[in-house]
Design an enzyme around this catalytic site. Structure first.
Site, PDB file in Angstrom:
ATOM      1  N   GLY A 204       4.917 -37.053 -10.607  1.00 40.73           N
ATOM      2  CA  GLY A 204       5.220 -36.421  -9.331  1.00 40.73           C
ATOM      3  C   GLY A 204       6.315 -35.385  -9.477  1.00 40.73           C
ATOM      4  N   HIS A 205       6.205 -34.580 -10.551  1.00 39.16           N
ATOM      5  CA  HIS A 205       7.190 -33.533 -10.777  1.00 39.16           C
ATOM      6  C   HIS A 205       6.629 -32.488 -11.742  1.00 39.16           C
ATOM      7  CE1 HIS A 205       8.024 -36.370 -14.118  1.00 39.16           C
ATOM      8  NE2 HIS A 205       8.176 -35.252 -14.808  1.00 39.16           N
ATOM      9  N   SER A 206       7.400 -31.429 -11.890  1.00 39.23           N
ATOM     10  CA  SER A 206       7.136 -30.375 -12.863  1.00 39.23           C
ATOM     11  C   SER A 206       8.434 -30.110 -13.605  1.00 39.23           C
ATOM     12  CB  SER A 206       6.678 -29.110 -12.128  1.00 39.23           C
ATOM     13  OG  SER A 206       6.551 -28.029 -13.028  1.00 39.23           O
TER      14      SER A 206
ATOM     15  N   ARG B 283       2.622 -32.713 -12.572  1.00 43.47           N
ATOM     16  CA  ARG B 283       1.867 -33.841 -13.101  1.00 43.47           C
ATOM     17  C   ARG B 283       2.125 -35.107 -12.307  1.00 43.47           C
ATOM     18  NH1 ARG B 283       5.338 -33.306 -17.496  1.00 43.47           N
ATOM     19  NH2 ARG B 283       5.007 -31.156 -16.954  1.00 43.47           N
TER      20      ARG B 283
END
Length: 134
Positions: free
Chosen positions: A47-49, A94
């Site tokens: 839940g991040h980039s 992702r």
């Protein structure tokens, strides 16, 4: 989308196989290695980039899905082989989902943990990709 499946060398032996991740397998110097395990059924990770960091994800055991988004396209990659890794370059959102029982996700990262390198809000990620032009 800048992602790639990397074949990790596998040395087969009747006593058990062995795979090695060294500098000739991934295109960056390894600065951090960590792994996710005992992920409860239905839980999600990621839940991040990353702004700069690159990562190689490997399903050491079991399987899980990696949902990838570059701001234009979304793709789902299922990882379930300990001799294949998913190389994710910077600037890719992702999410890791659908962990099987006993799944272990190895992450081989190009940098140490730096909170400022993370984008943890999807709307902020989209804005960063398109400079508020959407």
């Amino acid at each position: 989308m800048e992602i790639k499946i990397i074949n990790i060398p596998k040395i087969e032996d009747p006593r058990g196989n062995l795979s090695v991740i060294e500098s000739d397998v991934i295109p960056y110097e390894i600065k951090r290695v960590y792994y996710l395990y005992d992920v409860p059924s239905g839980a999600e990770r990621g839940g991040h980039s990353h702004k700069e960091q690159q990562e190689l994800l490997v399903a050491l055991s079991g399987s899980f899905d990696v949902v990838l988004n570059d701001g234009d396209d979304e793709k789902v990659v299922t990882l379930n082989k300990p001799f294949e890794g998913l190389l994710i370059t910077s600037g890719i959102w992702r999410e890791l989902k659908n962990f099987s029982s006993g799944a272990v996700c190895l992450v081989v990262a190009s940098d140490i943990y730096i909170e400022e390198d993370y984008i943890r809000d999807f709307d902020t990620f989209i804005k960063s990709k398109f400079n508020d032009k959407r």
